[in-house]
Design a protein around this motif. Structure first.
Motif, PDB file in Angstrom:
ATOM      1  N   ARG A  49       0.817  -1.221   0.000  1.00  0.00           N
ATOM      2  CA  ARG A  49       0.000   0.000   0.000  1.00  0.00           C
ATOM      3  C   ARG A  49       0.850   1.271   0.000  1.00  0.00           C
ATOM      4  O   ARG A  49       0.551   2.212  -0.740  1.00  0.00           O
ATOM      5  N   PRO A  50       1.908   1.372   0.819  1.00  0.00           N
ATOM      6  CA  PRO A  50       2.724   2.596   0.778  1.00  0.00           C
ATOM      7  C   PRO A  50       3.313   2.871  -0.604  1.00  0.00           C
ATOM      8  O   PRO A  50       3.428   4.025  -1.018  1.00  0.00           O
ATOM      9  N   GLN A  54       2.485   6.139  -3.090  1.00  0.00           N
ATOM     10  CA  GLN A  54       3.533   6.955  -3.684  1.00  0.00           C
ATOM     11  C   GLN A  54       3.393   7.011  -5.200  1.00  0.00           C
ATOM     12  O   GLN A  54       3.586   8.070  -5.818  1.00  0.00           O
TER      13      GLN A  54
END
Length: 270
Positions: A49-50, A54
């Motif tokens: 998810r991160p 981004q």
């Protein structure tokens, strides 16, 4: 970023092409062997998810920068508000009556875009959510003026397809609401709010909160339709209760017409 012709190492595209012509074996067919950045199943894992956040931030930022977009005029408003010619299809008489704001949004966008083109068409570019209703009107007005406009669409169970008036090269699709809302405001030189529902209210209050808390510099903040907004939100009650200050009521202004809104933006002294 420009392509480099002096690379020492092969770029990602070259390796992706090379990976397509490798021998077909049990090892190369296994998911573990896929290049990580070309593995959709891997990229969609919860742990990534991160990285996806981004990517959504970077893709839109990079493409807008490459296109030369310097500043935007934000147009928020309801997806369910029809153009006047189709107001007989509205689900309520109130929506039918609000159809006048489709025309106001279209004319506002046309005027803003005409003015933008005097300076190269890269400043004060209209940005909408890219959907139907008032959003369509905003992109349509820019097209009427022969200019470009931005659409920040999002994947939804309904109302998710971009309208036909968004400039294709500036038509983006999002998974995360939060990143989408960041891109609405990153280049904003003015914010206009037309009648709408939960989505419009969410966008409006987030932008107001950022300005109220000095996390975003003040910009012209214009609410189309005083009677609608005063019926929906009792601003004075918030001030009287002390949950906002009286000065917070000065963060926005009411307008009724496209011409009135354009005049305020042009004469802004913020």
């Amino acid at each position: 970023m420009k392509d480099r012709t002096d690379r020492i190492f092969p770029d990602a595209h070259q390796d992706m092409e090379a990976a397509r012509v490798i021998p077909d074996t049990p090892q190369t067919r296994a998911p573990a062997y896929r290049l990580a950045f070309a593995d959709d199943e891997f990229l969609c894992r919860d742990e990534l998810r991160p990285v996806r956040l981004q990517l959504e931030l970077l893709k839109t930022e990079m493409l807008m920068t490459e296109y030369g977009i310097e500043s935007t005029v934000v147009l928020f408003g309801g997806a369910r508000i029809p153009e006047p010619a189709q107001k007989h299809t509205a689900r309520s008489q109130t929506l039918a009556d609000l159809s006048k704001y489709y025309d106001q949004a279209r004319e506002f966008s046309r005027l803003i875009t005409l003015d933008s083109q005097k300076n190269g068409g890269r400043k004060n570019v209209v940005v909408t959510g890219g959907g139907p209703g008032v959003m369509e009107a905003g992109n349509r007005g820019a097209a009427d003026a022969g200019g470009v406009s931005i659409g920040l669409n999002i994947v939804l169970p309904h109302e998710q397809a971009p309208n036909e008036y968004v400039t294709p090269e500036l038509c983006f699709n999002f998974h995360y609401f939060g990143i989408r809302k960041m891109h609405f405001l990153l280049r904003a030189s003015a914010i206009t709010i037309f009648p709408g529902g939960f989505g419009t209210l969410d966008e409006m209050f987030e932008a107001l909160t950022l300005i109220q808390t000095n996390r975003m510099k003040p910009v012209p903040f214009l609410l189309f339709g005083k009677s609608f907004w005063e019926k929906i939100i009792n601003w004075e009650a918030l001030a009287e209760a002390g949950t906002i200050s009286a000065d917070d009521l000065k963060l926005f202004q009411y307008v009724e017409t496209a011409e009135e809104a354009v005049e305020i933006i042009e004469n802004w002294q913020g």
